[in-house]
Enzyme design. Structure first.
Site, mmCIF file in Angstrom:
data_model
loop_
_atom_site.group_PDB
_atom_site.id
_atom_site.type_symbol
_atom_site.label_atom_id
_atom_site.label_comp_id
_atom_site.label_asym_id
_atom_site.label_seq_id
_atom_site.Cartn_x
_atom_site.Cartn_y
_atom_site.Cartn_z
ATOM 1 N N SER A 21 0.851 -1.197 0.000
ATOM 2 C CA SER A 21 0.000 0.000 0.000
ATOM 3 C C SER A 21 0.883 1.243 0.000
ATOM 4 O O SER A 21 2.062 1.167 -0.360
ATOM 5 C CB SER A 21 -0.939 -0.022 1.206
ATOM 6 O OG SER A 21 -1.965 0.929 1.038
ATOM 7 N N ASN A 22 0.347 2.385 0.390
ATOM 8 C CA ASN A 22 1.095 3.649 0.374
ATOM 9 C C ASN A 22 0.514 4.574 1.447
ATOM 10 O O ASN A 22 -0.530 4.260 2.035
ATOM 11 C CB ASN A 22 1.011 4.261 -1.029
ATOM 12 C CG ASN A 22 -0.424 4.548 -1.416
ATOM 13 O OD1 ASN A 22 -1.080 5.403 -0.834
ATOM 14 N ND2 ASN A 22 -0.947 3.784 -2.375
ATOM 15 N N PRO A 23 1.156 5.728 1.711
ATOM 16 C CA PRO A 23 0.736 6.554 2.869
ATOM 17 C C PRO A 23 -0.473 7.462 2.630
ATOM 18 O O PRO A 23 -0.746 8.335 3.459
ATOM 19 C CB PRO A 23 1.970 7.421 3.161
ATOM 20 C CG PRO A 23 2.983 7.082 2.139
ATOM 21 C CD PRO A 23 2.366 6.260 1.083
ATOM 22 N N ALA A 94 -4.626 7.149 -4.417
ATOM 23 C CA ALA A 94 -3.256 6.691 -4.657
ATOM 24 C C ALA A 94 -3.356 5.186 -4.880
ATOM 25 O O ALA A 94 -3.235 4.388 -3.942
ATOM 26 C CB ALA A 94 -2.372 7.025 -3.469
#
Ligand code: CTP
Length: 216
Positions: A21-23, A94
């Site tokens: 995943s990502n922030p 995102a």
């Protein structure tokens, strides 16, 4: 107008205990949905896993993976087409560009993980929307870049055939993941751009909606 907004990260599970995943916090997408609803549009948020309250007057579909997000957006655009409604997509999520080729139903042991993670591309939701026929009235993307944000944004705008891309240099103070403010530019496919000073995400969101409403 009907406005569909994607927001937040996606999760791509490796096994029941691990994901890619990502922030992303979803703040920008939720701010766009809020601004659109306040201006009287019929708004649906397609949200990845985030810890945010749904803005007043906004419908919400929760998803986890990029493929689920893609299916939810396609269903909403299909419904808008069937109703003969004017529709715009704001792709603020995102989205994870890659997912594991295989998701293990059983938890993998770390000793067994070395070299097993093969990745495959996820569908590009914004690109697919811009290629639909009938084409949505507007498809808007985001480019979070470190360095020349406008250049990366223009590439994305042309490559995905978007109406404009919101470019954000996330290496700059006050801009990027989890911040309350952003310093953005809108990049258009003809190479022109509109540059804005540092402002709240709420004001950035309002400017995005006003640009979408623009007929020319
Ligand atoms: N996007 C999307 N579906 C994807 C990937 C991205 O809809 N599978 C959208 C995002 O919501 C955003 C824009 O496309 O509006 C971001 O473009 P992308 O090319 O994914 O950005 P990066 O991953 O930063 O690309 P690169 O690493 O090539 O710079």
């Amino acid at each position: 107008m009907k406005i569909v907004v994607t927001a937040g990260p996606t999760r791509e599970f490796i096994d029941p205990a691990r994901f890619l995943s990502n922030p992303s916090t979803g703040r920008m997408g939720f701010a766009v949905a809020d601004a659109a609803a306040r201006r009287g549009h019929d708004v649906t948020l397609v949200a990845g896993p985030v810890a945010l309250k749904t803005p007043r007057g906004v419908k919400r579909v929760d998803v986890v993976s990029a493929r689920e997000m893609n299916a939810a957006v396609a269903a909403l655009l299909d419904a808008a087409d069937s109703a003969g409604a004017r529709v715009a997509l704001v792709a603020a999520a995102a989205v994870a560009d890659w997912r594991p080729a295989r998701t293990s139903q059983l938890k993998l042991r770390k000793a067994d993980m070395k070299g097993v993670l093969r990745l495959v591309r996820n569908p590009d939701i914004a690109k697919a929307a811009a290629r639909r026929r009938p084409r949505p009235f507007k498809v808007v993307g985001f480019a979070a870049e470190t360095g020349d944000a406008l250049c990366g944004a223009l590439d994305k705008c042309r490559g995905k055939r978007l109406d404009f891309v919101v470019a954000n240099d996330i290496s700059r103070a006050g801009s990027g993941f989890g911040t309350a403010t952003d310093e953005v530019s809108f990049a258009f496919p003809d190479g022109s751009h509109k540059d804005f000073p540092l402002m709240s995400k709420r004001k950035v969101a309002l400017n995005i909606i006003k640009e979408i409403e623009n007929e020319d």
